[in-house]
Design a protein around this motif. Structure first.
Motif, PDB file in Angstrom:
ATOM      1  N   ARG A 111     -32.164  19.538  35.220  1.00  0.00           N
ATOM      2  CA  ARG A 111     -33.504  20.094  35.430  1.00  0.00           C
ATOM      3  C   ARG A 111     -33.440  21.577  35.759  1.00  0.00           C
ATOM      4  N   LYS A 112     -32.509  21.970  36.621  1.00  0.00           N
ATOM      5  CA  LYS A 112     -32.363  23.382  36.993  1.00  0.00           C
ATOM      6  C   LYS A 112     -31.965  24.221  35.778  1.00  0.00           C
ATOM      7  N   THR A 113     -31.033  23.692  34.976  1.00  0.00           N
ATOM      8  CA  THR A 113     -30.601  24.417  33.779  1.00  0.00           C
ATOM      9  C   THR A 113     -31.781  24.609  32.817  1.00  0.00           C
ATOM     10  N   ALA A 114     -32.588  23.565  32.670  1.00  0.00           N
ATOM     11  CA  ALA A 114     -33.760  23.642  31.786  1.00  0.00           C
ATOM     12  C   ALA A 114     -34.741  24.694  32.290  1.00  0.00           C
ATOM     13  N   MET A 115     -34.977  24.731  33.588  1.00  0.00           N
ATOM     14  CA  MET A 115     -35.913  25.709  34.156  1.00  0.00           C
ATOM     15  C   MET A 115     -35.362  27.120  34.016  1.00  0.00           C
ATOM     16  N   ASP A 116     -34.070  27.297  34.270  1.00  0.00           N
ATOM     17  CA  ASP A 116     -33.460  28.629  34.185  1.00  0.00           C
ATOM     18  C   ASP A 116     -33.509  29.173  32.760  1.00  0.00           C
ATOM     19  N   LYS A 117     -33.338  28.297  31.780  1.00  0.00           N
ATOM     20  CA  LYS A 117     -33.306  28.733  30.376  1.00  0.00           C
ATOM     21  C   LYS A 117     -34.658  28.617  29.679  1.00  0.00           C
ATOM     22  N   GLY A 118     -35.647  28.082  30.384  1.00  0.00           N
ATOM     23  CA  GLY A 118     -36.974  27.941  29.786  1.00  0.00           C
ATOM     24  C   GLY A 118     -37.002  26.940  28.650  1.00  0.00           C
ATOM     25  N   LEU A 119     -36.201  25.875  28.791  1.00  0.00           N
ATOM     26  CA  LEU A 119     -36.119  24.862  27.750  1.00  0.00           C
ATOM     27  C   LEU A 119     -36.623  23.515  28.257  1.00  0.00           C
ATOM     28  N   ALA A 177     -30.326  18.510  27.618  1.00  0.00           N
ATOM     29  CA  ALA A 177     -29.468  17.328  27.587  1.00  0.00           C
ATOM     30  C   ALA A 177     -28.778  17.187  26.232  1.00  0.00           C
ATOM     31  N   GLN A 178     -29.525  17.411  25.149  1.00  0.00           N
ATOM     32  CA  GLN A 178     -28.942  17.288  23.814  1.00  0.00           C
ATOM     33  C   GLN A 178     -27.886  18.363  23.578  1.00  0.00           C
ATOM     34  N   ARG A 179     -28.154  19.592  24.048  1.00  0.00           N
ATOM     35  CA  ARG A 179     -27.167  20.664  23.890  1.00  0.00           C
ATOM     36  C   ARG A 179     -25.887  20.331  24.644  1.00  0.00           C
ATOM     37  N   MET A 180     -26.043  19.771  25.828  1.00  0.00           N
ATOM     38  CA  MET A 180     -24.874  19.413  26.617  1.00  0.00           C
ATOM     39  C   MET A 180     -24.069  18.322  25.912  1.00  0.00           C
TER      40      MET A 180
END
Length: 208
Positions: free
Chosen positions: A183-191, A197-200
């Protein structure tokens, strides 16, 4: 119904090669009555097109709101042309015919026809028929959109769960901690969370 509704009629040529051909004369009169009825009901009849290999291109250019197929039993290929022409961008299709063989109705509806009308060309019937066809089409489109959203949501949830599982396995995180990291990664990258999750998962697949 909106008076500015753009309608295309797909029908055979009104020209009659043999004036003694009673069937051709009756078909031409019925087809002419349909077009007159549309105009009398203040619909915007933008074109009358033949059911040929160029139909898809012409419909794409005209962008009608509704398509009427005016066909007899020997012109069923007209419906096939219309279905092919609208497969990428669905539109309500109404089929008028004098053919009383109802065995075709099931296939026509399955192909995307919103209304299949037998001998229904009385001018006073045209507006309610088209009203119902438009309403049915819009309802079906709404159901399709809901189903597509549900499938996307389920797919996203599965992707996120897989990514959480990998994080839990490889980094020793709890399920909540794995979710918070995504969730934090999504918020930081605006995704979107599912996109992160799919990119990871894609990266993990590459790294083995």
């Amino acid at each position: 119904m909106n008076e500015a509704l753009r309608i295309v009629v797909v029908a055979p040529d009104l020209a009659i090669a043999d004036p003694h051909d009673e069937h051709a004369v009756l078909q031409a009169e019925r087809s002419r009555a349909l077009r007159i009825g549309l105009l009398e009901n203040n619909f915007n009849l933008v074109a009358t097109l033949p059911a040929d290999v160029f139909l898809s291109e012409r419909i794409a250019q005209l962008q009608p709101d509704l398509i009427i197929v005016d066909a007899e039993s020997e012109a069923r290929d007209a419906l096939e042309h219309v279905v092919m022409a609208t497969r990428d961008e669905r539109r309500p299709i109404v089929m008028f015919t004098n053919d009383e063989d109802t065995s075709h109705v099931k296939d026509a509806v399955a192909a995307g026809v919103s209304a299949y009308i037998v001998a229904g060309l009385a001018p006073q019937r045209i507006r309610p028929i088209l009203d119902v066809a438009m309403a049915r089409f819009q309802h079906e489109q709404a159901l399709r959109a809901e189903l597509a959203d549900a499938k996307t949501e389920l797919k996203d949830r599965k992707t996120i769960d897989r990514a959480k599982g990998l994080l839990m396995q490889r980094q020793g995180l709890t399920e909540q901690a794995a979710y918070e990291k995504l969730r934090k990664t999504a918020m930081d990258k605006g995704l979107k969370l599912a996109d992160v999750a799919q990119r990871m998962l894609d990266v993990m697949d590459l790294l083995g």
